[in-house]
Design a protein around this motif. Sequence first.
Motif, PDB file in Angstrom:
ATOM      1  N   LEU A  70      83.649  32.450  48.243  1.00 56.53           N
ATOM      2  CA  LEU A  70      83.739  33.853  48.644  1.00 56.53           C
ATOM      3  C   LEU A  70      83.630  34.703  47.386  1.00 56.53           C
ATOM      4  O   LEU A  70      83.878  34.215  46.280  1.00 56.53           O
ATOM      5  N   SER A  71      83.273  35.947  47.569  1.00 56.73           N
ATOM      6  CA  SER A  71      83.116  36.823  46.405  1.00 56.73           C
ATOM      7  C   SER A  71      84.285  37.809  46.339  1.00 56.73           C
ATOM      8  O   SER A  71      85.036  37.962  47.303  1.00 56.73           O
ATOM      9  N   TYR A  72      84.419  38.466  45.190  1.00 57.36           N
ATOM     10  CA  TYR A  72      85.437  39.511  45.066  1.00 57.36           C
ATOM     11  C   TYR A  72      85.229  40.580  46.129  1.00 57.36           C
ATOM     12  O   TYR A  72      86.164  41.137  46.669  1.00 57.36           O
ATOM     13  N   ASP A  73      83.966  40.852  46.421  1.00 58.42           N
ATOM     14  CA  ASP A  73      83.664  41.879  47.408  1.00 58.42           C
ATOM     15  C   ASP A  73      84.223  41.514  48.781  1.00 58.42           C
ATOM     16  O   ASP A  73      84.554  42.383  49.583  1.00 58.42           O
ATOM     17  N   ASP A  74      84.307  40.218  49.035  1.00 60.70           N
ATOM     18  CA  ASP A  74      84.854  39.780  50.319  1.00 60.70           C
ATOM     19  C   ASP A  74      86.322  40.155  50.468  1.00 60.70           C
ATOM     20  O   ASP A  74      86.858  40.148  51.567  1.00 60.70           O
ATOM     21  N   PHE A  75      86.959  40.432  49.345  1.00 58.78           N
ATOM     22  CA  PHE A  75      88.383  40.744  49.385  1.00 58.78           C
ATOM     23  C   PHE A  75      88.659  42.209  49.063  1.00 58.78           C
ATOM     24  O   PHE A  75      89.796  42.591  48.861  1.00 58.78           O
ATOM     25  N   THR A  76      87.630  42.999  48.978  1.00 58.11           N
ATOM     26  CA  THR A  76      87.872  44.384  48.608  1.00 58.11           C
ATOM     27  C   THR A  76      87.473  45.374  49.695  1.00 58.11           C
ATOM     28  O   THR A  76      87.321  46.547  49.441  1.00 58.11           O
ATOM     29  N   GLY A  77      87.309  44.907  50.899  1.00 60.22           N
ATOM     30  CA  GLY A  77      87.129  45.833  52.001  1.00 60.22           C
ATOM     31  C   GLY A  77      85.710  46.328  52.180  1.00 60.22           C
ATOM     32  O   GLY A  77      84.802  45.975  51.423  1.00 60.22           O
TER      33      GLY A  77
ATOM     34  N   ASN B 159      84.177  47.579  37.836  1.00 61.08           N
ATOM     35  CA  ASN B 159      83.748  47.287  39.206  1.00 61.08           C
ATOM     36  C   ASN B 159      82.351  46.673  39.228  1.00 61.08           C
ATOM     37  O   ASN B 159      81.489  47.087  39.983  1.00 61.08           O
ATOM     38  N   ASN B 160      82.126  45.680  38.368  1.00 58.48           N
ATOM     39  CA  ASN B 160      80.779  45.109  38.310  1.00 58.48           C
ATOM     40  C   ASN B 160      80.766  43.607  38.559  1.00 58.48           C
ATOM     41  O   ASN B 160      79.804  42.934  38.263  1.00 58.48           O
ATOM     42  N   SER B 161      81.856  43.094  39.089  1.00 60.31           N
ATOM     43  CA  SER B 161      81.906  41.656  39.349  1.00 60.31           C
ATOM     44  C   SER B 161      82.043  41.393  40.841  1.00 60.31           C
ATOM     45  O   SER B 161      82.552  40.371  41.253  1.00 60.31           O
ATOM     46  N   GLN B 162      81.542  42.340  41.636  1.00 58.48           N
ATOM     47  CA  GLN B 162      81.796  42.275  43.066  1.00 58.48           C
ATOM     48  C   GLN B 162      81.191  41.049  43.742  1.00 58.48           C
ATOM     49  O   GLN B 162      81.709  40.586  44.754  1.00 58.48           O
ATOM     50  N   ASP B 163      80.108  40.510  43.180  1.00 55.53           N
ATOM     51  CA  ASP B 163      79.487  39.346  43.817  1.00 55.53           C
ATOM     52  C   ASP B 163      79.920  38.031  43.180  1.00 55.53           C
ATOM     53  O   ASP B 163      79.440  36.969  43.574  1.00 55.53           O
ATOM     54  N   ASP B 164      80.809  38.104  42.198  1.00 59.55           N
ATOM     55  CA  ASP B 164      81.249  36.879  41.539  1.00 59.55           C
ATOM     56  C   ASP B 164      82.168  36.072  42.441  1.00 59.55           C
ATOM     57  O   ASP B 164      82.811  36.604  43.341  1.00 59.55           O
ATOM     58  N   SER B 165      82.246  34.808  42.145  1.00 62.61           N
ATOM     59  CA  SER B 165      83.119  33.907  42.896  1.00 62.61           C
ATOM     60  C   SER B 165      84.570  34.370  42.783  1.00 62.61           C
ATOM     61  O   SER B 165      85.052  34.689  41.695  1.00 62.61           O
TER      62      SER B 165
ATOM     63  N   ARG C  96      70.976  46.728  42.646  1.00 60.60           N
ATOM     64  CA  ARG C  96      70.840  45.336  42.213  1.00 60.60           C
ATOM     65  C   ARG C  96      72.125  44.570  42.516  1.00 60.60           C
ATOM     66  O   ARG C  96      73.219  44.951  42.093  1.00 60.60           O
ATOM     67  N   ARG C  97      71.992  43.511  43.252  1.00 57.49           N
ATOM     68  CA  ARG C  97      73.129  42.643  43.563  1.00 57.49           C
ATOM     69  C   ARG C  97      72.749  41.199  43.244  1.00 57.49           C
ATOM     70  O   ARG C  97      71.612  40.897  42.900  1.00 57.49           O
ATOM     71  N   LYS C  98      73.695  40.313  43.404  1.00 58.64           N
ATOM     72  CA  LYS C  98      73.411  38.910  43.133  1.00 58.64           C
ATOM     73  C   LYS C  98      72.436  38.350  44.171  1.00 58.64           C
ATOM     74  O   LYS C  98      71.692  37.422  43.889  1.00 58.64           O
ATOM     75  N   TYR C  99      72.450  38.920  45.366  1.00 59.96           N
ATOM     76  CA  TYR C  99      71.550  38.490  46.429  1.00 59.96           C
ATOM     77  C   TYR C  99      70.490  39.583  46.633  1.00 59.96           C
ATOM     78  O   TYR C  99      70.726  40.759  46.354  1.00 59.96           O
TER      79      TYR C  99
ATOM     80  N   PHE D  82      78.875  37.261  32.281  1.00 58.84           N
ATOM     81  CA  PHE D  82      78.168  36.604  33.383  1.00 58.84           C
ATOM     82  C   PHE D  82      79.234  36.200  34.388  1.00 58.84           C
ATOM     83  O   PHE D  82      80.425  36.424  34.152  1.00 58.84           O
ATOM     84  N   GLU D  83      78.811  35.624  35.515  1.00 65.21           N
ATOM     85  CA  GLU D  83      79.779  35.268  36.543  1.00 65.21           C
ATOM     86  C   GLU D  83      80.821  34.305  35.969  1.00 65.21           C
ATOM     87  O   GLU D  83      80.482  33.292  35.379  1.00 65.21           O
TER      88      GLU D  83
END
Lengths: 284, 462
Positions: A157-164, A145-151, A196-199, B356-357
């Motif tokens: 959109l990010s993975y997080d955008d699709f995980t509620g 669960n560490n790629s939540q901000d990835d494309s 820590r997040r991508k943003y 990485f991403e």
Amino acid sequence: MNSMQVRNELPLQKKSAIKRPGTSSSAAVLLRVLCVSVVIGAFSSPAFAMSGRDIFEKVHEVSVKGLDHEITMTMVLFDKGGGKRTRTLTSYSKNASPEAYKALAVFRTPPDLKNVGFLVHARTFSDRDLWAYFPEFKRVRRIANNSQDDSFFGSDLSYDDFTGPANLDDFKFALEREEVVDGKPCYVVEVTPRTRRKYTKYLAWVAKDLWIQLRIEYYQDKDIYRSGVFKDVRIIDNIPTPFKSEMENRKTSHRTELTIDSVKYHTQFSDDLFTQRSLERAGK
Amino acid sequence: MTRLRSGKRVIGGHFAALLLCVAFASASHAGDLFSSSGRLDLHGAHALRNDSVEEDPSLDARIKLDAAGAAWRFHAWLEGGWDGSVKRPAAGHAGFKNYDEVYQSNTPYLEFKELYVSFSTQALDLRAGIQRFAWGRIDEYPSNDLLNPWDYAKFPRQRLEDRKIGVPSLSASVTRGDWTMETVWIPVFVPYRLSRPDERWSGNSAATLRQIPDSEIRVREPDLPARTLENSAIGLRLKHLGDREWTVNLFHGYDPRPVFRSTALSIIPAGGAIEIDPGYVPDFHRITTIGVDAAFVTGSLSLRLEASYVFNRYLNVGHEFWGYPASPGPGTYPLNTIEQKHDAVDYGIGADYRLFEDGQLTMQAQQTVTRGNVDLLYERKIETILWANLKASFLNQKIETNVSAAWNPEHGDHMLKTDVWWVFSDAWKAGAAYAAFTGPVQSYFGRYSRNDQIEAELRYSW
């Protein structure tokens, strides 16, 4: 002092006493936005009395009400040179109280991604199990669960955008000001992740009467790196739903348009839809 | 004659299925009930070594058809084309690949990779037809994934799932809560497929014989095990889902790994050329394996574990013990017994890590412990394969890259494969690849050491 200039930092103790589910920064982009229920008139407090946290609790509250859904959508990816790629997918979600939620997203096109699926079991709003299924490998794979901000599959959109929705306690909120977006009065809330997040933060324009976001800007320090708008808001089963969204990566000039082709709320899917077996069968 | 008749039956069945597919394809735009997709690949390889077998361009097509009702589902995956990695006359070529031969023509070929109907209820899945299975957790060499024999004609340039030969089978799975019980029955024996010695991906097993000038190596088809109930294969799998997923696997059937028995080497001058029978034919033995696998996430790592115990696996002794004469001339030479029976333990661990991403690193370590006296085997008592794969995309997945490296420390052989794709659109992508193999001639990767190559590929998908 103008209330629009007030950074409204009401004490958090009354909210943090209740372990409420939250809305992650980018979750606002899609699922949370798509799931938001309208509570028109339910909120009668004066606007200036609200904190950023209050606003996002409202956003989240209506989001959770819209978790039961089936949405078919089309994502069009535009690159800097004008190239265009299209992905269609179906998103299923279920309010899984007393757990948080379950979600399944399955690609229908393009051929390379057909029946690629993504399954989420959220035990709490900050603790999720993720699985992916790639038909060419015929294996379901657990995902850390560490790629939540990835494309998300090449989109903006990010993975997080699709995980509620995520946990509100994972963020700090500050009401910045009020602005009008597309004729709708909005609160502008600064949301800062505690981890820590991508943003480093994002600004969200939350419509006062709908409690959905109409605009969002993600920052890396002082620079905006990703921004989005949500348009064509229609009320479906009392749930305001933006049928058109656009997200742009300001650094690469790549952008993604997302259009909802069909939406059903209050679906009350069986748990059987949110299993590895269902993931392997593309939700069928 | 028996083989011919059964081959015709297979062809007839395939032809009927092909018609069914065409019918489905024509109806595939009728609505959500039907769907179809496919792809076309044009592929060329340039050998980097002068002593390598050359390869012609290949053109491969695949089409997938699906029809789904409330409980029923039909699925077909038809593949075909011209495989330039093989060189053989098409005489006697039937078009469809069959289940009767180890050495089959790929120029041209048609094959149903999958063709089945399934019926599902809330807890039950029944499926009948040509199926491929993916048991086990480890990538590339899962020790519990034994239900489908492999087609070694392009090995190791194919991915695991593309190597698998679909087998006519019945499968049933019952799910109750977090538990799933799956049973597979393969009533018809299906042999693995191999390249002939003069083909690009045959390996180096007949390297000595290839040095005889003006010679042609002619391998013989083996006598297959009788297609009786006793010779069918069965697999059982009990899976438990949860925070830590685990599975118990049982397989009883013919070993899908190739092994050879010796006959006699014969070198016969015929006209101006020399015909060579290398003196070995593929052999088939029943094995029983019991294994476990598991998957879980810890921190940033997604971990996969797998282990199995294999009873009665046959392995070949080292080539130096086969009995080939040092300087073969015309004549017939009896060869030694070249098979040995051993039990073996396979185990491995794999980990996925997001580097990485859009960049994922997969690392894997696998070991095989062969029980008993291994003095005559090429394999050591413990054999290890360390494998790593980095899959990364850039520019919103406009560029896709994949790098794989594998190393067998016992023999010092290794492999490097890398490819880069440029995605033009949803339909078109083009790629270039490089593959290199190094090591002793009998080693797992070293047997392909003549096959270093660069490749180019153009793919159209619909």
